[in-house]
Structure formats: structure tokens, C-alpha cells
Design an enzyme around this catalytic site. Structure first.
Site, PDB file in Angstrom:
ATOM      1  N   THR A 127       0.798  -1.219   0.000  1.00  0.00           N
ATOM      2  CA  THR A 127       0.000   0.000   0.000  1.00  0.00           C
ATOM      3  C   THR A 127       0.832   1.271   0.000  1.00  0.00           C
ATOM      4  O   THR A 127       0.360   2.316  -0.421  1.00  0.00           O
ATOM      5  CB  THR A 127      -0.879   0.004   1.264  1.00  0.00           C
ATOM      6  OG1 THR A 127      -0.092  -0.535   2.339  1.00  0.00           O
ATOM      7  CG2 THR A 127      -2.089  -0.869   1.085  1.00  0.00           C
TER       8      THR A 127
ATOM      9  N   ILE B  15      -4.791  13.592   1.460  1.00  0.00           N
ATOM     10  CA  ILE B  15      -4.125  12.513   0.732  1.00  0.00           C
ATOM     11  C   ILE B  15      -2.630  12.618   1.038  1.00  0.00           C
ATOM     12  O   ILE B  15      -1.964  13.572   0.643  1.00  0.00           O
ATOM     13  CB  ILE B  15      -4.424  12.608  -0.773  1.00  0.00           C
ATOM     14  CG1 ILE B  15      -5.941  12.499  -1.021  1.00  0.00           C
ATOM     15  CG2 ILE B  15      -3.667  11.520  -1.539  1.00  0.00           C
ATOM     16  CD1 ILE B  15      -6.597  11.239  -0.482  1.00  0.00           C
TER      17      ILE B  15
ATOM     18  N   GLU C 238      -9.719   1.030   0.404  1.00  0.00           N
ATOM     19  CA  GLU C 238     -10.931   0.253   0.183  1.00  0.00           C
ATOM     20  C   GLU C 238     -11.998   1.072  -0.528  1.00  0.00           C
ATOM     21  O   GLU C 238     -12.785   0.524  -1.303  1.00  0.00           O
ATOM     22  CB  GLU C 238     -11.453  -0.270   1.517  1.00  0.00           C
ATOM     23  CG  GLU C 238     -10.415  -1.171   2.178  1.00  0.00           C
ATOM     24  CD  GLU C 238     -10.919  -1.887   3.411  1.00  0.00           C
ATOM     25  OE1 GLU C 238     -10.472  -3.009   3.641  1.00  0.00           O
ATOM     26  OE2 GLU C 238     -11.740  -1.334   4.161  1.00  0.00           O
TER      27      GLU C 238
END
Ligand SMILES: Cc1cc2nc3c(=O)[nH]c(=O)nc-3n(C[C@H](O)[C@H](O)[C@H](O)COP(=O)(O)OP(=O)(O)OC[C@H]3O[C@@H](n4cnc5c(N)ncnc54)[C@H](O)[C@@H]3O)c2cc1C
Ligand code: SF4
Lengths: 731, 316
Positions: free
Chosen positions: A470, A616, A692
Site C-alpha cells: 500500500t 491525501i 478500500e
């Protein structure tokens, strides 16, 4: 550090390093093949032997006898572990079936033996010679067949009812009542579960591939009946997990037992054909959705019920989760039912709950918009809510679903779409566009880290947080660099080791926000200690360019570290902000498909996701997460289907030739836009998860695009060509 | 995988003789199918005879204007051969529709013809399967059959032959050349090469024990427009749900073979008389007597629709 009031301005807001699309710092290790993955860790301990797992050939019943004679004779065989000789084993908190079965068999391919040999080939060959006699028992394998017999239960959880759903639905001028199904799915991660185990006296060391270090240490100790502090576990690199590696599984337990039996280190990997039935999977669901609305498109009643099955003691798939929060509507009903199925264990797979739930709900919203004659984007906007629709005094911490939908519509060219179905043709392709909302809750959970500054000015972060591909290494490095005022090359990040402070781990898309918040907390402490050490006022001290400065004085961090270096450790703990506010992430998926007018083959042509997910931390790794998730969503929409053999109780297509996932040719252009957003309620990082979110709703956007292209509405996933053929035009 | 012995054969006849001499022997070419099956103990040869060094990889013109393709010619090389691309485009297209670039680099002509079924029950050694273990029963019947055969099936087996290449070769009237353990050569028309399952689904071809394929010969080019259409759930790297190989001449006549529907590449020459009448008529003849299952009945309309699209494409 306790986080119980919304974040104010803090050093992260400088955004000198955080928020930048930097390359992943572990990238070179991966591209040069030197990142140490569990099965290839030949150097960590000498004299490793190989274990090969034998899975049960039946779904339910009992082992009458196991004959090991021929297997033992194979040259190189060192030990064979079975329930008969493994000693008494406990069961972990996170697995439902035991990880070494026998004499009772609870599911197909449940591990029943491990053959340990000098070489992998010897172990595998000997495993083929183990003879097992079974006594089969009747099992229950068919979800649809038991659905109507499922009663409400504690295990399934209570229904939630607001207002008068039945009355409001019955009197709604426009109604939809439809049933959808989603199949079982397997994680199909690139790296199968794998572990190496070695005993040093009564201490156990495990090198493995696992998302949640602390859970797994605890469950391993519990299973083996030894104190937790005698188990050490390392999992620095993980070749994909998607929830399949959240828990202790058979590879780890059997490596430990095999090492004990053989008296030397043992490595075990599950072979690909074992993965689908031996490990966990996303359970199938049957979902009924009822929506009632006024002719102008206001939802007055919304109901979502979901049926799923699991082994005795297992959990339901929470497919209704998003429906409690996504759209307005005064009268609401959501509920789950859970039946016992003797299939392999169902558990979390990427965005559990919301993935199958939105696959159904977002088709239902499309169907309803169609009935109402309202554009599906507008229909969703019309029913937006800024508060928890079950508790009107509980606002969302941030909710920009409408902005995502509008921006997406604009960028995608939604206004050029023909709302009538089956109208757009491009050569042999019928072309259609679909939209779906994306929604995934933002969960917060405590996370600790240790940070050290050495006399070279190097900052080392240690936490048992994992990087499952990730980008955890990178965003943690960015966080520490920002906090301590150094460049990324001055930061070392060490992850995935049970010797490190316990983190949130990687699951439920909570990892990025929580683990960086833990690093933030530790860095706040380190800043204080460094300033004090340098004789500076900690409150005034500024950290930048490798220096700490206050009141006109400035020293380098190397000097401030002072010979021995300075260590700080802290944990981020979350107060009740998550109770006062509903924290969720939002998005909009737009998809264009082509459906071959003759064969009904479906091919995605382009995809766009717009996400609102707080700050982000790294747009590059976040984008990678979202495009990967979108790809998974295409798989869920068009091909992924673990097929149950309902006679014998197992997933029959248990390899990657027969369980299809998208290949490159299936994924043309993908675009991702992140709204510029911060959420001060979520953590000092003001970030949330995206890993997700990117999957949530994609399946329905694809299915809705197919409907727009062909006029055929398929409510049973995956949407394959055989389900379209009857509705296709004559050729 | 069981342990096995290994030898490199020195000549085709010697390879065949060695195979006959050693019980449990098998040839190995690219190994892309055999090795996978050995790992799963679906195939358990005790001896492997490596035929890669036999210089059987040439592709050469035949005196009567055809093409002789060595048994060991790699799928990649065959698909790229200029003569194949020009005169037998059907074959090139079928090859390129199969597997992946890496696999085609290894896969050979003979190995491709002899690749075994992809029936999922064949792959799970815990399940009865007449093809894997003669007489044990067929798990697929009554089970998951979406991919399986709709025609030419038996009560013993409903598996398909998964090759793309073989379907094109069937339409091209190829001939399989072999050498026997005794050193005798013969030529088997491809129509007679693969068998229907009947009561012996484990016997998949008419090759005799030990018989080695040395080449596949294509007759003189027949011209026409060549279309190979493979229908599948994902865009690449998947076996066919159905495939249609067609050669269509200017006057509307032509040939059609199907993949994904039977235990062998499926062609009914008599049905081809209906080519000028269109897909419906041809399909009726091709699939007369089909016995699909509930799960794979869709293959019947799918064949007709795909053939219709192929004919349209060929004529345009
Ligand atoms: C993931 C995957 C996807 C695939 N997808 C496709 C697809 O989409 N379409 C398709 O058509 N195929 C597909 N294939 C199958 C592939 O085409 C075959 O595996 C390949 O053609 C076999 O050739 P080989 O040379 O490797 O055969 P091997 O594995 O070496 O041998 C196969 C069989 O042929 C026998 N044999 C080999 N040479 C001779 C000879 N000269 N004489 C007699 N017997 C011989 C061997 O004994 C063995 O029984 C796929 C395979 C894989 C693994
Ligand atoms: S269809 Fe053939 S290959 Fe499949 S299980 Fe039955 S006998 Fe075996």
C-alpha cells in the site's frame, strides 16, 4: 497522545513532504527483487526444512485413519504433523475453524497434516502418499436453500429500524423491491500465505506474511498454548493480503508445529490450489432492497436486508452497513440474517460489507432513478444527507459525496450520455455508461510508534505497522520527515516486527491514517526531547532543514542528538470524536463499457473515480491504491466467482486458470481525482483511508453501464455474457 | 510430483522406441501442460523422454504447396511465420488467441494438440474423474459445467478439448504425422486424431502407445477470408467459452470449426453446405443433437451469434 478534540494547525500542515507524490521508498527493493518476502528468507536462519500442507478431501465429517507408512519412507522426510501427534492445541480469537483439523473435519482443504522434508519436492511427493480414510457427514452448502429458514440471531446482529418502514414503503408512490446476489470471492493475492518458523528453546520466531502483527502473535501463542511474550513475528513485506492475511492461518501454525517436530526451522507456503478453500474468503450474499420515493425523487423509505452463511461461530457479511448512512429517508430498515454453512471460513476481504453491499444498493439506486425518470447522478444528489440518517444530531465529519458526483460527471462527460438504454453503438460494440456512489467508513484505532534520532541526524521509525503493498513505508517516512524537519533520505522506516510498538496494522483502510497519527504522536514527543536536549524551549522550537531552532539559536539535529541519540515512543489514542461525528470516505465511480452486440462479451472502456477521503498523504501511492481497487471492482463485476459445488461443499474453481481476475487487457484507461480535503476530526494527520474506498461501488457502476448499453438488468454477480444473451438484439 | 527418470532422445524413432520400452514413460516438449499436471499428480510419469533436441522444430514447404510444421515448432514461431500469416491466417490468429506470450514461447505444436482438458474436476485429485482415474466416475456431471461440452458428450465425460490451435487445424484439414516405436510412420487426418469421450475419456487420441508426433502438415492454402473468434469472459489469457474458426470464400461457401463445445475440435462438413444460407442454418447442422447442461446451454445461441458475427466480418 489522546486525540479527542479536532486537530488544529500542526507541523503536518506545512506539507513540505506529506502530500507530495513521492516514489515509494521501498520501490528499488521491490523492482530489484531484494525485498525480503517470507518464503524467500533463506538467510534469517540456517538449515531450513520444507513443509507441505495436506488439506482435507472432504467438507465435513471425520478422519477415520491416516496411514503415514509410505510417506515416511520417502527419502528426506523428517516429520509428519497431524492432530494425533501435534499435542493439545488451542484456537485463536480470530479464526473460526481450527487451523489443524482432525479427527473432525470442518471444511474442505482444512489442513489435516504437514509433511516436513529436506526439500520441497520431497515433502510434496511424500504428501501425495499419505492415505486418509474419511467418514463423510452431511453438510449444508447452499445459501439460497437455507435462506428462508434463517431466523434473527445475536450472531447476525439486531435489525435497525427508524420510523415506519413498512408503512412508508407501502404508501410510496414509486417503489422498487429487488433481490441481488453476490458470489463468494477469494483474495487471490499474488503471494500465497507463507511462513518460516524456528524455535530457540521455548521461544518461537516466525517470519511470515501478515497484515496484523499483534493479533497474530496473540493467536499463535494461544493456539500453541505458550505465553505471548515467547513469540516473535516479522513480516516486513507482504505480497498482497486484501484481508486474507489479517489473521493467523494454517501456514504459520503448521510451520511452528513442523519446526517443533523436526527439531529445525521449517518453511511452509500454501500452494495456489489450497488458497481458495484453506484460507478465508468473502462470503456470498443474497440481498433484498426496497426503496420507496415520491415522484420527484425523494426517498421516503429504504430497506436493505442481507443473508449470508458461515461456519458455526462465524460472522455475517455486513452488506447493509453503507445503507444505514449513505442516503436520506425518514423510514429505514436494515437487517442481517446468518445461516450455518459447512463451506470454508468466510471473513474480511477488502472493504468487507460495503463491497457486496454497494454492488447491490447502487444497482438499486440506478433502477430507482430509471423508474423515476431522473438522472441517476441527480437522484443520488437529491437524497444526500449531511447527518447520520439514523441519528439526526450526529453530523458527518466531512461529506463531499455531492462534490464527487458533480465533478465526476463533469470530467467524465456524463451529460453526453443517452439515458435511454441500448442506443449507443460504436462498431460491434453497444456502449453504455454507469455511475455509482462510493462509500466506506473511516475507522480509527490506536497505534504506537517509536522514533529515534541519532548523532548523524538520521530519524528511525519503528512500529509493527505493515506495508501490504500500500505504501506504508513511504507515508510513514513522509510523516516523520515533515515532523522532524528532515528530507526523506534522512528517515529509516522499520515495520512489521513484533519487537516494535503495536500499531493499528493494515485492515479496514484504517492503516494509513492511524499509523501515521501514531508516528505523529511519537514525533511530537521526540521534538520535545530534542529541543530540551539542545537547551531550547520546546514550545517555540521549529524543526526544518535538519535543524532545530528557537529564539535565534539553531543547532543541527545531529548535534542535538548528542552522542547516544534520543528515543521517543508514543501511542495515538482516539477519544469519542468517532461517536459524535460519523467519519466516512466518499467517492463517485463512472464507468463506460462496451458490450459486443453478437457475443455479449463485456469490456470496460474507461473508468473515473473521484474520491473525498481527507488529506491525501501521498497522491501517487493513493492513486495506486484506487486504480488497484477499481481493477478489483471490475473483477467483482464481470468475472470473480468462487463456484460452490453444492453436492460436495467446496469451491471448485480453486486456481487462477479457473477463478478469473482481470488481466491487463481488461483495464484500459483509469483516472483518479482526489478532492482537496482535510478532515480535522479524523486525526492530527487529517487523513482518512482510500485503499478500500476505491473498490466500493465499482461493481455496480459497471453493472449500471451494462444496463445502459444493453437494456438488460442483471442482479446476480458476476455479470457474464450468458446472463445477457437472451436480451441482446438479433444479429 | 512423483520422482521420475529423464533422458534426452537422440532421434524420433529412438524416442518412440524408448517410450514403448519404458512403462510409465511420457514425452516432454515445452512442459507447459505436463509439468503442471505432474505437480498436481494428475500425471505421474515415471520416466520423461525429452524430445526438444530432435530438430523437429522446422517449418517447411511441402512439394504439393502445403506447409509441414515440425512437432516442436513453438507456438510463437508458428504464429509469426510469414507463410502461416499469409496463407493460413486462421492458424496464426488461433495461436495468438491462446495462453500468453511467455507460454507460447515454450508451447509446441505437438504439445498443444495433446494438452489436456481444463475441466475443474479433472484438476482436483480428491474428486472422481473418469479421465484422470478410469472408472471412478464423472464429478462434473451434476456439478459445475459452465465451461464444459455441449455436444459429443457421453455419460462418462463432458469435458472439452481446450486448444485454440487445434480448432484452426481442423478447419484447415491438417494431417498429423507420427513415428511408431517400430519406426513406422503414418499420417493421421486431424478429424480422426482426437476422440470423443465415449466410455474411455482417458483415451483422448488415436495415437498408439509410444507413438511420437513428428509434424503437422497443412495442405495447399485454400484462400478465402480467415476469421478466428474466441469468446471469453475476460479479454485475454482465458480459455474459450466457445470459439469459431471460419474460412469464407467469395461465393459464400466455406468451412467452420468450433472450439469450447466438445471433446475435440468440432466440425461437421455436411453443415458447411449451408454456409451461404447463414449462421442459423449452419449452426443447426453443426450442433444437431447437442446435449447441453442447464449451465452451459448458453453456448448454443452463443455459437450461432458468434458465427453470424464472423460471417458478417468475413463478408465485409
Ligand atoms: C496458464 C495457461 C493458459 C493457457 N491458455 C491456453 C489457451 O488459451 N489456448 C490454448 O490453446 N492453450 C492454452 N494453454 C495450453 C498450452 O497451449 C499448452 O500447455 C501447450 O500448447 C502445451 O505444449 P508443450 O509443448 O508445453 O507440451 P508439454 O506440456 O510438453 O506436453 C503436453 C503433452 O504432449 C505430449 N507430447 C509432447 N510432445 C509430443 C510429441 N512430439 N509426440 C507425442 N506426444 C507429445 C506430452 O507427453 C504431454 O502429454 C494454456 C496453458 C497454460 C499453462
Ligand atoms: S467431465 Fe471428464 S474430465 Fe471432467 S470430471 Fe467428468 S470425466 Fe473428468
Amino acid at each position: 497522545m489522546k486525540f479527542d478534540t479536532p486537530a488544529t494547525t500542526n507541523p503536518i500542515d506545512q506539507l513540505k513532504v506529506v502530500g507530495k507524490p513521492v516514489d515509494r521508498i521501498d520501490g528499488p527493493l521491490k523492482t530489484t527483487g531484494t525485498a525480503p518476502y517470507a518464503y524467500e528468507r533463506h538467510d534469517v536462519v540456517p538449515n531450513q526444512a520444507y513443509g507441505h500442507v495436506i488439506g482435507s478431501a472432504i467438507a465435513k465429517g471425520r478422519i477415520a485413519s491416516i496411514d503415514l507408512t509410505d510417506a515416511r519412507r520417502v527419502p528426506g522426510v523428517l516429520a509428519i504433523v497431524t492432530a494425533d501427534n501435534a499435542g493439545k492445541l488451542g484456537k485463536g480469537d480470530y479464526n473460526t475453524a481450527t487451523l489443524l483439523g482432525g479427527p473432525e473435519v470442518e471444511h474442505y482443504h482444512q489442513a489435516i497434516a504437514l509433511v516436513v522434508a529436506e526439500s520441497f519436492e520431497q515433502a510434496r511427493a511424500a504428501a501425495g502418499l499419505v492415505r486418509v480414510d474419511y467418514v463423510r457427514a452431511e453438510g449444508v452448502f447452499d445459501l439460497a436453500a437455507i435462506k428462508d429458514g434463517m431466523e434473527p440471531s445475536e450472531a447476525a446482529g439486531a435489525d435497525s429500524e427508524v420510523g415506519d418502514f413498512a408503512g412508508a414503503f407501502a404508501s410510496a408512490p414509486v417503489q422498487l423491491d429487488a433481490t441481488y446476489t453476490t458470489p463468494d470471492q477469494t483474495h487471490a493475492m499474488m503471494e500465497p500465505p507463507a511462513s518460516i518458523a524456528a524455535w530457540r528453546g521455548d521461544r518461537l520466531i516466525v517470519w511470515t506474511s501478515n497484515q496484523m502483527i499483534d493479533w497474530t502473535v496473540g493467536d499463535l501463542a494461544k493456539t500453541l498454548g505458550i505465553p505471548k511474550d515467547r513469540v516473535t513475528l516479522a513480516s516486513p513485506f507482504i505480497g498482497g493480503g486484501f484481508g486474507g492475511k489479517l489473521f493467523l492461518r494454517a501456514d504459520t501454525v503448521l510451520a511452528a508445529l513442523g519446526a517443533r517436530a523436526a527439531g529445525r526451522p521449517v518453511k511452509v507456503a500454501l500452494t495456489r490450489p489450497m488458497v481458495a478453500n484453506n484460507t478465508t474468503h468473502r462470503p456470498a450474499t443474497i440481498q433484498r432492497i426496497r426503496i420507496g420515493a415520491t415522484p420527484d425523487g425523494r426517498i421516503t423509505a429504504i430497506g436493505h436486508e442481507s443473508w449470508s452463511g458461515n461456519l458455526e461461530g462465524g460472522k455475517p457479511e455486513n452488506a447493509i452497513q453503507q445503507t444505514r448512512l449513505l442516503y436520506a429517508g425518514a423510514n429505514r430498515l436494515t437487517g442481517k440474517r446468518l445461516g450455518v454453512l459447512d463451506l470454508p471460513e468466510g471473513n474480511a476481504m477488502r472493504a468487507p460489507g460495503e463491497t457486496p453491499g454497494l454492488m447491490a444498493l447502487e444497482i438499486a439506486m440506478d433502477e430507482m432513478a430509471h423508474k423515476l425518470g431522473i438522472d441517476p447522478v441527480e437522484f443520488r444528489i437529491l437524497n444526500d444527507t449531511q447527518v447520520d440518517p439514523e441519528k439526526a444530531n450526529r453530523p458527518f465529519s466531512q461529506r463531499q459525496l455531492v462534490e464527487c458526483l458533480r465533478l465526476g460527471a463533469d470530467k467524465f462527460g456524463w451529460n453526453k450520455r443517452d439515458r435511454r438504454t441500448g442506443q449507443t453503438r460504436d462498431g460491434r460494440w453497444l456502449v453504455g455508461q454507469g455511475v455509482a456512489a462510493a462509500f466506506r467508513n473511516n475507522q480509527v484505532t490506536e497505534s504506537a510508534a517509536r522514533v529515534r534520532l541519532d548523532n548523524q541526524g538520521i530519524v528511525t521509525v519503528e512500529t509493527d505497522m505493515t506495508d501490504i503493498g500500500t505504501g506504508s513505508y513511504t507515508i510513514i517516512a513522509q510523516t516523520a520527515a515533515e515532523m522532524i524537519g528532515v528530507t526523506l533520505d534522512k528517515v529509516v522506516v522499520r515495520l512489521g516486527d513484533s519487537n516494535f510498538p503495536v500499531s493499528a496494522g493494515s485492515g479496514g483502510q484504517w492503516g494509513a491514517n492511524c499509523s501515521t497519527a501514531g508516528v505523529y504522536a511519537a514525533c511530537v514527543k521526540l521534538r520535545e526531547a530534542v529541543a530540551r536536549n539542545a537547551g531550547l524551549n520546546p514550545v517555540e522550537a521549529a524543526f526544518s532543514d535538519g535543524r532545530v531552532s528557537a529564539a535565534g539559536r539553531s543547532v543541527t539535529l545531529a548535534e542535538a542528538a548528542d552522542g547516544a541519540g534520543i528515543v521517543a515512543e508514543d501511542v495515538i489514542e482516539f477519544g469519542d470524536l468517532a461517536k459524535k461525528y460519523q467519519q466516512s470516505t466518499f467517492g463517485a465511480h463512472y464507468v463506460e463499457v462496451g458490450v459486443d452486440v453478437a457475443t455479449a462479451e463485456i469490456r470496460v472502456r474507461r473508468m473515473l473515480a473521484v474520491c473525498a477521503a481527507g488529506r491525501i498523504l501521498n497522491p501517487k501511492s493513493a492513486r495506486s491504491q484506487v486504480i488497484g481497487a477499481m481493477t478489483m471492482g471490475v473483477g467483482a463485476a464481470l468475472m470473480e466467482d468462487l463456484v460452490v459445488d453444492k453436492r460436495h461443499g467446496f469451491f471448485i474453481n480453486h486456481d487462477l486458470a479457473s477463478y478469473e481476475v482481470p488481466v491487463h487487457a481488461d483495464i484500459p484507461s483509469q483516472e483518479v481525482i482526489f478532492l482537496d480535503e482535510t478532515d480535522p476530526i479524523s486525526s492530527p494527520m487529517k487523513a482518512k483511508g482510500v485503499g478500500e474506498l476505491g473498490l466500493c461501488g465499482v461493481g455496480a457502476a459497471v453493472a449500471n453501464a451494462i444496463h445502459n448499453a444493453t437494456g438488460v438488468r442483471v442482479r446476480d454477480y458476476p455479470v457474464t455474457l450468458d446472463k445477457l444473451l437472451a436480451g441482446m438484439p438479433e444479429v | 510430483m512423483r520422482s521420475f527418470t529423464y533422458e534426452r532422445a537422440s532421434s524420433p524413432a529412438e524416442a518412440a522406441a524408448a517410450a514403448a520400452r519404458t512403462s510409465g514413460a511420457k514425452f516432454i516438449a515445452g512442459g507447459t501442460n505436463l509439468l503442471d499436471l505432474m505437480k498436481l499428480e494428475i500425471e505421474t510419469p515415471t520416466h520423461l523422454i525429452d524430445v526438444n533436441g530432435l530438430a523437429l522444430d522446422r517449418i517447411e514447404a511441402t512439394p504439393d504447396g502445403g506447409l509441414r510444421v515440425g512437432a516442436l515448432a513453438r507456438n510463437t514461431d508458428l504464429a509469426a511465420d510469414g507463410r502461416v500469416r499469409r496463407d493460413y491466417a486462421l492458424l496464426a490468429r488461433a495461436l495468438l488467441a491462446g495462453a500468453s506470450g511467455q507460454l507460447r514461447n515454450k508451447a509446441t505444436t505437438a504439445g498443444n494438440l495433446l494438452q489436456r482438458t481444463r475441466c475443474p474436476y479433472f484438476y482436483d485429485t480428491n474428486q472422481p474423474c473418469n479421465k484422470r482415474e478410469p472408472g471412478s466416475g464423472c464429478s462434473a456431471i451434476g456439478g459445475f459445467t459452465r465451461q464444459l461440452a455441449v455436444i459429443g458428450t457421453s455419460g462418462a465425460c463432458i469435458a472439452t478439448h481446450p486448444s485454440d490451435m487445434a480448432v484452426a487445424m481442423r478447419a484447415l484439414d491438417a494431417t498429423v504425422e507420427t513415428v511408431s516405436p517400430e519406426g513406422a510412420t503414418r499420417a493421421i487426418p486431424i478429424a480422426e486424431f482426437h476422440r470423443l469421450p465415449g466410455d474411455t475419456p482417458h483415451v483422448e487420441t488415436t495415437l498408439a502407445p509410444g507413438e511420437l508426433i513428428t509434424a503437422v502438415t497443412l495442405p495447399r492454402p485454400v484462400g478465402g477470408t480467415h476469421v478466428y473468434r474466441k469468446v471469453r469472459d475476460r479479454a485475454s489469457y482465458a480459455f474459450a467459452l466457445v470459439s469459431v474458426a471460419a474460412i469464407v470464400q467469395r461465393d459464400g461457401s466455406g468451412r467452420v470449426a468450433l472450439g469450447g463445445v466438445a471433446h475435440k475440435p468440432w466440425r461437421v462438413e455436411a453443415a458447411e453446405a449451408d454456409m451461404p444460407r447463414g449462421a442459423k442454418a449452419v449452426t443447426a447442422g453443426l450442433l444437431a443433437g447437442a446435449q447441453p447442461t442447464h449451465e452451459n446451454a448458453f453456448k448454443l445461441p452463443l455459437v450461432e451469434r458468434t458465427l453470424a458475427a464472423v460471417l458478417t466480418e468475413a463478408r465485409s
